[in-house]
Design a protein around this motif. Sequence first.
Motif, PDB file in Angstrom:
ATOM      1  N   ARG A  70       0.826  -1.211   0.000  1.00 13.29           N
ATOM      2  CA  ARG A  70       0.000   0.000   0.000  1.00 13.29           C
ATOM      3  C   ARG A  70       0.860   1.261   0.000  1.00 13.29           C
ATOM      4  NH1 ARG A  70      -2.784  -1.279   3.929  1.00 13.29           N
ATOM      5  NH2 ARG A  70      -1.824  -0.068   5.606  1.00 13.29           N
ATOM      6  N   ILE A  71       1.950   1.252   0.752  1.00 18.85           N
ATOM      7  CA  ILE A  71       2.826   2.420   0.800  1.00 18.85           C
ATOM      8  C   ILE A  71       3.510   2.635  -0.551  1.00 18.85           C
ATOM      9  CG2 ILE A  71       5.027   3.236   1.753  1.00 18.85           C
ATOM     10  CD1 ILE A  71       4.042   2.420   4.492  1.00 18.85           C
ATOM     11  N   LEU A  72       3.917   1.559  -1.192  1.00 17.79           N
ATOM     12  CA  LEU A  72       4.529   1.693  -2.514  1.00 17.79           C
ATOM     13  C   LEU A  72       3.528   2.228  -3.541  1.00 17.79           C
ATOM     14  CD1 LEU A  72       6.610  -1.539  -2.315  1.00 17.79           C
ATOM     15  CD2 LEU A  72       7.576   0.689  -2.838  1.00 17.79           C
ATOM     16  N   GLU A  73       2.315   1.718  -3.489  1.00 22.90           N
ATOM     17  CA  GLU A  73       1.289   2.229  -4.397  1.00 22.90           C
ATOM     18  C   GLU A  73       1.025   3.714  -4.134  1.00 22.90           C
ATOM     19  OE1 GLU A  73       0.011   0.941  -6.929  1.00 22.90           O
ATOM     20  OE2 GLU A  73       0.043  -1.246  -6.767  1.00 22.90           O
ATOM     21  N   THR A  74       1.047   4.106  -2.873  1.00 21.85           N
ATOM     22  CA  THR A  74       0.856   5.512  -2.523  1.00 21.85           C
ATOM     23  C   THR A  74       1.997   6.358  -3.063  1.00 21.85           C
ATOM     24  OG1 THR A  74      -0.333   4.912  -0.498  1.00 21.85           O
ATOM     25  CG2 THR A  74       0.577   7.136  -0.611  1.00 21.85           C
ATOM     26  N   ALA A  75       3.225   5.859  -2.956  1.00 19.70           N
ATOM     27  CA  ALA A  75       4.378   6.591  -3.485  1.00 19.70           C
ATOM     28  C   ALA A  75       4.262   6.781  -4.993  1.00 19.70           C
ATOM     29  CB  ALA A  75       5.666   5.849  -3.146  1.00 19.70           C
ATOM     30  N   ALA A  76       3.811   5.741  -5.700  1.00 16.00           N
ATOM     31  CA  ALA A  76       3.628   5.862  -7.149  1.00 16.00           C
ATOM     32  C   ALA A  76       2.581   6.919  -7.479  1.00 16.00           C
ATOM     33  CB  ALA A  76       3.230   4.508  -7.742  1.00 16.00           C
ATOM     34  N   ALA A  77       1.496   6.939  -6.707  1.00 18.63           N
ATOM     35  CA  ALA A  77       0.444   7.927  -6.940  1.00 18.63           C
ATOM     36  C   ALA A  77       0.930   9.344  -6.640  1.00 18.63           C
ATOM     37  CB  ALA A  77      -0.776   7.590  -6.083  1.00 18.63           C
ATOM     38  N   LEU A  78       1.711   9.493  -5.568  1.00 16.55           N
ATOM     39  CA  LEU A  78       2.253  10.809  -5.229  1.00 16.55           C
ATOM     40  C   LEU A  78       3.185  11.318  -6.313  1.00 16.55           C
ATOM     41  CD1 LEU A  78       3.061  10.423  -1.411  1.00 16.55           C
ATOM     42  CD2 LEU A  78       1.280  11.852  -2.442  1.00 16.55           C
ATOM     43  N   LEU A  79       4.014  10.431  -6.839  1.00 12.02           N
ATOM     44  CA  LEU A  79       4.929  10.841  -7.900  1.00 12.02           C
ATOM     45  C   LEU A  79       4.155  11.237  -9.155  1.00 12.02           C
ATOM     46  CD1 LEU A  79       7.793  11.280  -8.842  1.00 12.02           C
ATOM     47  CD2 LEU A  79       7.961   8.838  -9.380  1.00 12.02           C
ATOM     48  N   GLU A 104      11.679   9.658 -17.905  1.00  8.44           N
ATOM     49  CA  GLU A 104      12.293   9.204 -16.657  1.00  8.44           C
ATOM     50  C   GLU A 104      11.287   9.136 -15.514  1.00  8.44           C
ATOM     51  OE1 GLU A 104      16.134   9.993 -13.758  1.00  8.44           O
ATOM     52  OE2 GLU A 104      15.839  11.285 -15.506  1.00  8.44           O
ATOM     53  N   VAL A 105      10.438  10.132 -15.398  1.00 10.15           N
ATOM     54  CA  VAL A 105       9.437  10.105 -14.326  1.00 10.15           C
ATOM     55  C   VAL A 105       8.471   8.939 -14.531  1.00 10.15           C
ATOM     56  CG1 VAL A 105       7.599  11.360 -13.169  1.00 10.15           C
ATOM     57  CG2 VAL A 105       9.614  12.589 -13.971  1.00 10.15           C
ATOM     58  N   ASN A 106       8.026   8.740 -15.757  1.00  5.57           N
ATOM     59  CA  ASN A 106       7.117   7.619 -16.023  1.00  5.57           C
ATOM     60  C   ASN A 106       7.787   6.280 -15.749  1.00  5.57           C
ATOM     61  OD1 ASN A 106       4.894   9.187 -16.768  1.00  5.57           O
ATOM     62  ND2 ASN A 106       5.557   9.325 -18.895  1.00  5.57           N
ATOM     63  N   ALA A 107       9.071   6.180 -16.061  1.00  9.82           N
ATOM     64  CA  ALA A 107       9.804   4.951 -15.747  1.00  9.82           C
ATOM     65  C   ALA A 107       9.874   4.721 -14.248  1.00  9.82           C
ATOM     66  CB  ALA A 107      11.211   5.024 -16.341  1.00  9.82           C
ATOM     67  N   ALA A 108      10.103   5.791 -13.484  1.00  8.46           N
ATOM     68  CA  ALA A 108      10.168   5.662 -12.030  1.00  8.46           C
ATOM     69  C   ALA A 108       8.830   5.213 -11.448  1.00  8.46           C
ATOM     70  CB  ALA A 108      10.604   6.992 -11.407  1.00  8.46           C
ATOM     71  N   ILE A 109       7.749   5.754 -11.966  1.00 10.65           N
ATOM     72  CA  ILE A 109       6.412   5.337 -11.508  1.00 10.65           C
ATOM     73  C   ILE A 109       6.197   3.862 -11.792  1.00 10.65           C
ATOM     74  CG2 ILE A 109       3.923   5.636 -11.896  1.00 10.65           C
ATOM     75  CD1 ILE A 109       4.558   8.626 -12.508  1.00 10.65           C
ATOM     76  N   ALA A 110       6.573   3.431 -12.991  1.00 13.16           N
ATOM     77  CA  ALA A 110       6.410   2.025 -13.364  1.00 13.16           C
ATOM     78  C   ALA A 110       7.247   1.113 -12.470  1.00 13.16           C
ATOM     79  CB  ALA A 110       6.788   1.822 -14.828  1.00 13.16           C
ATOM     80  N   LEU A 111       8.443   1.554 -12.107  1.00 10.32           N
ATOM     81  CA  LEU A 111       9.306   0.760 -11.232  1.00 10.32           C
ATOM     82  C   LEU A 111       8.687   0.582  -9.849  1.00 10.32           C
ATOM     83  CD1 LEU A 111      12.686   2.375 -12.306  1.00 10.32           C
ATOM     84  CD2 LEU A 111      12.203  -0.086 -12.405  1.00 10.32           C
ATOM     85  N   ILE A 112       8.100   1.644  -9.326  1.00 10.10           N
ATOM     86  CA  ILE A 112       7.450   1.542  -8.011  1.00 10.10           C
ATOM     87  C   ILE A 112       6.258   0.600  -8.079  1.00 10.10           C
ATOM     88  CG2 ILE A 112       6.356   2.790  -6.114  1.00 10.10           C
ATOM     89  CD1 ILE A 112       7.792   5.324  -7.101  1.00 10.10           C
ATOM     90  N   ILE A 189      13.637  11.440  -3.469  1.00 12.51           N
ATOM     91  CA  ILE A 189      13.074  10.089  -3.355  1.00 12.51           C
ATOM     92  C   ILE A 189      12.778   9.753  -1.899  1.00 12.51           C
ATOM     93  CG2 ILE A 189      13.510   7.640  -3.773  1.00 12.51           C
ATOM     94  CD1 ILE A 189      15.294   8.523  -6.128  1.00 12.51           C
ATOM     95  N   ALA A 190      13.691  10.120  -1.001  1.00 14.02           N
ATOM     96  CA  ALA A 190      13.462   9.868   0.422  1.00 14.02           C
ATOM     97  C   ALA A 190      12.214  10.593   0.903  1.00 14.02           C
ATOM     98  CB  ALA A 190      14.680  10.312   1.227  1.00 14.02           C
ATOM     99  N   LYS A 191      12.052  11.843   0.484  1.00 16.11           N
ATOM    100  CA  LYS A 191      10.869  12.619   0.891  1.00 16.11           C
ATOM    101  C   LYS A 191       9.600  12.015   0.310  1.00 16.11           C
ATOM    102  CE  LYS A 191       8.989  16.370   2.766  1.00 16.11           C
ATOM    103  NZ  LYS A 191       7.585  16.257   2.383  1.00 16.11           N
ATOM    104  N   LEU A 192       9.666  11.559  -0.932  1.00 15.29           N
ATOM    105  CA  LEU A 192       8.503  10.933  -1.562  1.00 15.29           C
ATOM    106  C   LEU A 192       8.023   9.739  -0.740  1.00 15.29           C
ATOM    107  CD1 LEU A 192       6.718  10.719  -4.230  1.00 15.29           C
ATOM    108  CD2 LEU A 192       8.373   8.992  -4.934  1.00 15.29           C
ATOM    109  N   PHE A 193       8.943   8.879  -0.340  1.00  9.22           N
ATOM    110  CA  PHE A 193       8.544   7.693   0.420  1.00  9.22           C
ATOM    111  C   PHE A 193       8.141   8.041   1.855  1.00  9.22           C
ATOM    112  CE2 PHE A 193      10.703   5.297  -2.983  1.00  9.22           C
ATOM    113  CZ  PHE A 193       9.704   4.358  -3.232  1.00  9.22           C
ATOM    114  N   GLU A 194       8.757   9.036   2.441  1.00  8.95           N
ATOM    115  CA  GLU A 194       8.304   9.481   3.765  1.00  8.95           C
ATOM    116  C   GLU A 194       6.866   9.992   3.689  1.00  8.95           C
ATOM    117  OE1 GLU A 194      10.821  12.260   5.734  1.00  8.95           O
ATOM    118  OE2 GLU A 194      12.490  10.848   5.969  1.00  8.95           O
ATOM    119  N   ASP A 195       6.579  10.778   2.649  1.00  5.38           N
ATOM    120  CA  ASP A 195       5.210  11.275   2.468  1.00  5.38           C
ATOM    121  C   ASP A 195       4.230  10.136   2.232  1.00  5.38           C
ATOM    122  OD1 ASP A 195       6.182  13.823   2.767  1.00  5.38           O
ATOM    123  OD2 ASP A 195       6.081  14.344   0.634  1.00  5.38           O
ATOM    124  N   ALA A 196       4.724   9.055   1.643  1.00  7.51           N
ATOM    125  CA  ALA A 196       3.859   7.899   1.382  1.00  7.51           C
ATOM    126  C   ALA A 196       3.638   7.050   2.633  1.00  7.51           C
ATOM    127  CB  ALA A 196       4.469   7.029   0.287  1.00  7.51           C
TER     128      ALA A 196
END
Length: 486
Positions: A70-79, A104-112, A189-196
């Motif tokens: 769930r946290i990873l999915e949230t991080a993808a949505a935030l990005l 690059e951003v779309n690739a990062a979302i897909a990776l998450i 990236i650290a802030k993105l996952f903290e926010d997630a």
Amino acid sequence: MNYSQWATMPIGGSWREGSSDRYSDNRNPYTGEVLVSHKLANLEDVNEAYETALRVQKEWASLTPEHHSRILETAAALLADRIEETIALLQDETGSTKVKATMEVNAAIALIKEAAAYPYKMNEQVMPSTIPGKENQIYREPVGVVNVITSWNFPLSLSMRSIAPALAAGNGVVIKPASNTPISGGSFIAKLFEDAGVPKGLICVIIGSGSEVGDAVVKHPIPRVISFTGSTEVGRRIGALAGQYLKEVSLELGGNNAFIVLDDADIEQAVKAATFGKFLHQGQICMAINRMIVSRSIYPTFIEQLKKQVSTLKVGDPRQDDTIIGPLIDEKQRDQVLSLIEKGKQSGANVFLEGDVHGNVISPFILTDVDNRMSIAQEEIFGPIALVIPVDSEEEAVRIANDTRYGLTASVFTAFQERAIRVAKQLHTGMVHINDQTVNSDPAMPFGGEKDSGIGRFGGQWIFEKFTTVKWVSVQHEKRHYPIFN
């Protein structure tokens, strides 16, 4: 955009400055403007980061797969929600064009999103035994803490392809981003996952000079896996250090990638693919085409069409949406590329299209009649220089493609799939793309190379296995007879 918020880094559960007495300016490679200045981390910060990440990791690993996913999915949505902000960051910090930054951003979302499925693979497996009355249980567990060291060219996605899987498998992460891109490759990236929702301290970022903390982040006793993307020369040192301390490594290093165009290829499509695969992000990609190996019968047509196509590419300010060729990352990289051009000229290569230089921006060069024995053909270029090598046969194309110390990726253009597969199987690379260019990445596919291009594979089950370990637990359900007793 105001970058003052990124003057600190997450170490030990809080955002603060480093403890070194040294500073580093993070500059826009196009304008030279200082985006932010960092007070760098030192050895004490490295130790605090690892100890905190390990402590918090135990809490993180105890959470359910559903919670991790769930946290990873949230991080993808935030990005995805922050895509315009992230594109602007990549333009300002890395010199990315709009096209490259969006990719690059779309690739990062897909990776998450891909990694969000990994928590459900941390399952128990029961297997039979050759010993009567015994049950074998196999448990997959996180390795603990992963160290991620990444390059400046695709800092967001190259960092994310290690960080997201590591978190998904229940690990903590300590990131050492490239000094040119500490925000997009680390703090953002650290802030993105903290926010997630990941607990503070699970992801720490060490912004520091290689001379002060480079060896320490690898040698520290806590991280069990070192994930590095960068040059072969630095990768050799990291691999050697990790080996001394019996650490697992994943090394994605340099490339000298061949783009083979056989005599029956669709020339128009091959030229379009060659232009994209060579000049995306100014050629600053490990997967970028280094050598275009073209059948002599179509060689004149190919180079004329390539010159015409490349001449249409807009060069300049990466913040303008239609710019295709932006700046190289810094003066050092610019000077290195210009030096390679001079080497090519001195070796006898023909300058078929001559570019020019404005600041860190180099417009495209095309060098034709290149011999694979020339030094420029044996080095990783990492700049907007296309090398075109004529060959007389399929066999010669394969031989020249393999005549390099690298083995990351390659491409083959031909009208016949059977012929393409035959050639692909003969290429000493980790990846081959048929009727496409060399810059391809899929979050579920095994990404990596052979020879001096690295060790291991990113993506899918391959990176998941790298960031986990297995434990064999056997249960003896009935009394066992031991042969030393009568």
